[in-house]
Structure formats: structure tokens, C-alpha cells
Design an enzyme around this catalytic site. Structure first.
Site, PDB file in Angstrom:
ATOM      1  N   LYS A  10       0.874  -1.191   0.136  1.00 42.13           N
ATOM      2  CA  LYS A  10      -0.110  -0.034  -0.042  1.00 42.13           C
ATOM      3  C   LYS A  10       0.684   1.485  -0.066  1.00 42.13           C
ATOM      4  CE  LYS A  10       0.815   1.414   4.612  1.00 42.13           C
ATOM      5  NZ  LYS A  10       1.538   2.398   4.881  1.00 42.13           N
ATOM      6  N   ASP A 137      -2.528  -1.864  10.044  1.00 38.27           N
ATOM      7  CA  ASP A 137      -2.655  -1.657   8.613  1.00 38.27           C
ATOM      8  C   ASP A 137      -3.138  -3.156   7.979  1.00 38.27           C
ATOM      9  OD1 ASP A 137      -1.561   0.702   8.756  1.00 38.27           O
ATOM     10  OD2 ASP A 137       0.450   0.344   7.801  1.00 38.27           O
TER      11      ASP A 137
HETATM   12  O1  C5P Z   1      -0.498  -1.276  14.695  1.00 44.70           O
HETATM   13  P1  C5P Z   1       0.931  -1.505  14.329  1.00 44.70           P
HETATM   14  O2  C5P Z   1       1.416  -2.873  15.160  1.00 44.70           O
HETATM   15  O3  C5P Z   1       1.226  -1.664  13.082  1.00 44.70           O
HETATM   16  O4  C5P Z   1       1.605  -0.266  14.811  1.00 44.70           O
HETATM   17  C1  C5P Z   1       2.884  -0.091  15.142  1.00 44.70           C
HETATM   18  C2  C5P Z   1       3.232   1.062  15.842  1.00 44.70           C
HETATM   19  O5  C5P Z   1       3.126   2.036  15.385  1.00 44.70           O
HETATM   20  C3  C5P Z   1       2.574   1.009  17.261  1.00 44.70           C
HETATM   21  O6  C5P Z   1       3.242   0.375  18.062  1.00 44.70           O
HETATM   22  C4  C5P Z   1       2.625   2.592  17.605  1.00 44.70           C
HETATM   23  O7  C5P Z   1       3.897   3.145  17.984  1.00 44.70           O
HETATM   24  C5  C5P Z   1       2.639   3.332  15.972  1.00 44.70           C
HETATM   25  N1  C5P Z   1       1.407   3.684  15.665  1.00 44.70           N
HETATM   26  C6  C5P Z   1       0.729   4.763  16.318  1.00 44.70           C
HETATM   27  N2  C5P Z   1      -0.670   5.096  15.902  1.00 44.70           N
HETATM   28  C7  C5P Z   1      -1.325   4.457  14.922  1.00 44.70           C
HETATM   29  C8  C5P Z   1      -0.532   3.248  14.368  1.00 44.70           C
HETATM   30  C9  C5P Z   1       0.648   3.004  14.647  1.00 44.70           C
HETATM   31  O8  C5P Z   1       1.152   5.346  17.229  1.00 44.70           O
HETATM   32  N3  C5P Z   1      -2.210   4.647  14.569  1.00 44.70           N
END
Ligand code: C5P
Length: 303
Positions: A10, A137
Site C-alpha cells: 500500500k 494496517d
Molecule cells: O498497529 P501497528 O502494530 O502496526 O503499529 C505499530 C506502531 O506504530 C505502534 O506500536 C505505534 O507506535 C505506532 N502507531 C501509532 N498510531 C497508529 C498506528 C501505529 O502510534 N494509529
């Protein structure tokens, strides 16, 4: 019996980031566009869970139970009270730690592949719920096309796309950690009033019309200053692509992959050639969007 699922990368054509929430995540207005660069995940019955990976970046992929593909298999197996006894093989074409949801693609792919292999019959809604547990994501990797993600990005509304967009992607010599980029966003935003993230009407209209000029005028990425602060050389890649005729140039998600929107396939080829010769990136790829979400390619009787 084995099952192979193909899952797209993406690019975020809008990434509006709100203030950090008490849980550490950030509220987003995240407009995802799936692009035609794909990982494939093949799942085969095995004595116990194991992961292998092939592709140019395979050496950078963790092959333990922290891999999102493994976590997806475990999550579905736990819900059904079965053992996640499978071999997951990832054929990796999406850059690792590149801001193109490569890890998320593998999670969504493994989930769909295991659901097919095991005949577990999880509904779309259940698959999406598991995806949301795995990462912000991951639901979009399952759905593909184009979608607005709100909340931490996992609450999706599909969007209409009225044409094909031509993109060029420049992969950097090293990765960037998504949490580190969000932390840098927080540091840069300290003391500032951060508005609520809202989807841009102009951007949604540009997607619906399939109009590359209008899309180029409307793209935005609130994480870009943070990514550039951690990886200043990316400015040179962005400048090289702009000079080669890109309608717009931006960091993809949390980076460090940079994305260039081209008017047509010929322009995309030219931008790619110029970027390759610029010495400002590791590899360059062209791809069209939108691309379909996770898709079962083959189910074969032999392992
Ligand atoms: O959800 P995911 O595990 O992909 O997110 C990875 C990191 O990215 C989270 O631990 C956080 O630090 C950051 N993040 C965030 N806000 C979001 C998505 C991700 O702060 N909406």
C-alpha cells in the site's frame, strides 16, 4: 494440500495524524491505496509452526513467532482450539520496514491461507477482527483497493477509484521503524496544537475521478517531516523524482520508501530510470493502483 495467497503493498495518499492517545496509538485519517507489488504466502500442513522466506530482502525478515504471518496463524488456530501446525512460506517482493505494509500483507495473507487450508470458515467480519488485533494496517491488506482508515487506521470504509494510477517507488538502503517515526512525530509536535485528523474531500474526489493531477495536488503525509528528520537523505530522492517529472513525490507511510505519482506509464518509466541513475536509492519499481486485496491464487493437493 497447500494454499497460496497473494497480497498487495500500500501507499498512503493521505496520512493525517492526530495527537498521541492514552494507549500510545494516534488517531488517523488514513487513505490507503493498494498498489501492484505483492508478497505471496503459501501455507502447507507441517509437524509444527515454521516460517521460511525468499526474496532479495528475505534476510531482514524475522522468522520467529513475532512475524505477523505466524501471529495470524496462531490467532486463528487459538479461536478454533486447534494447533497452528503449518509451514508458512513467504515470497517477499514488498520492501521490508519500508512503509508499504509488507509485514501486514504477510499477516493478512497467512490468515486467509490458513482459513482456506483448515476450512475454518471464518467470516469476512471475523477475519477483519483478527486482522485489527494483529496491527493497524492489516485489515487494509486483506481488503485492498482503496479505503479510508480511521481510529488507529483499522476501521475501514472502502473508497471508489475511477481509474488507474501509475506509481514509481524508490526503496531506501535501510529501513525505518514505524514506532520510531511516530515518536519523532510526537517530538516534533511538542507544544503544538494538533488538529483532529480528517479525510480531505479533494483527495477523495480525485480518487473517485481517477484524476492524477487532482490526486497529486491533494496528497499529504503528516509523518513525512518525522521520517525526513530521521532519514534526511530521503529529500534527495524526493527531489530527483520531482525533477524527473513526477506529479508529486512523498514518503510512503512511515517510510523510508518514497512514492512518485506519474501522469502515464511512459512518464513512470522515465521517472524510474532517472531515480535508478540518481544514486539516491537502492532499488526502483513501478506499479499501478488500485490493486485487489488478499486473493487465494492456488490450492493444490500436493505439498
Ligand atoms: O498497529 P501497528 O502494530 O502496526 O503499529 C505499530 C506502531 O506504530 C505502534 O506500536 C505505534 O507506535 C505506532 N502507531 C501509532 N498510531 C497508529 C498506528 C501505529 O502510534 N494509529
Amino acid at each position: 494440500m497447500s494454499v497460496t495467497v497473494r497480497v498487495p503493498a500500500k501507499v498512503n495518499v493521505q496520512l493525517a495524524v492526530g495527537a498521541a492517545r492514552p494507549d500510545g496509538f494516534h488517531d488517523l485519517a488514513n487513505v490507503f491505496l493498494a498498489v501492484g507489488l505483492y508478497d505471496e504466502v503459501t501455507v502447507t500442513p507441517a509437524d509444527e509452526l515454521r516460517i521460511t522466506c525468499e526474496g532479495p530482502d528475505a534476510g531482514q525478515v524475522p522468522l520467529d513467532r513475532g512475524n505477523l504471518a505466524a501471529r495470524a496463524a496462531i490467532a486463528l488456530a487459538e479461536r478454533r482450539g486447534i494447533e497452528p501446525a503449518v509451514h508458512l512460506h513467504i515470497t517477499k517482493d514488498i520492501p521490508v520496514a519500508g512503509g508499504m505494509a509488507g509485514g501486514s500483507a504477510d499477516g493478512a495473507g497467512a490468515l486467509l491461507a490458513c482459513n482456506t487450508l483448515w476450512g475454518t470458515g471464518a467470516s469476512r467480519a471475523e477475519l477483519l477482527a483478527i486482522c485489527a488485533e494483529l496491527g493497524s494496517d492489516v485489515p487494509f491488506s486483506l481488503v485492498g483497493g482503496a479505503a479510508l482508515g480511521v481510529g488507529r487506521g483499522e476501521l475501514l470504509t472502502s473508497l471508489e477509484v475511477g481509474g488507474t494510477f501509475h506509481w514509481v517507488f524508490a526503496m531506501a538502503g535501510r529501513g525505518l521503524s514505524t514506532p520510531a517515526v511516530f515518536r519523532e512525530f510526537d517530538r516534533l509536535a511538542e507544544g503544538c496544537d494538533i488538529p483532529e485528523p480528517v479525510a480531505s474531500r479533494e483527495l477523495l474526489d480525485a480518487l473517485a475521478k481517477g484524476d492524477p493531477d487532482a490526486l497529486a495536488a491533494a496528497v499529504s503525509n503528516d509523518l513525512q517531516p518525522a521520517a525526513l528528520s530521521l532519514f534526511p537523505e530521503l529529500s534527495d530522492t524526493l527531489a530527483a523524482g520531482r525533477a524527473a517529472g513526477a506529479l508529486t513525490a512523498l514518503v510512503s507511510g512511515s517510510g523510508p520508501t518514497t512514492a512518485f505519482l506519474a501522469r502515464d506509464p511512459e512518464s513512470a518509466t522515465k521517472i524510474a530510470d532517472v531515480l535508478r541513475a540518481s544514486g539516491t536509492c537502492r532499488t526502483v519499481r513501478t506499479a499501478t493502483a488500485p490493486a485487489p486485496g488478499a486473493t487465494v491464487l492456488t490450492t493444490s493437493a500436493t505439498a
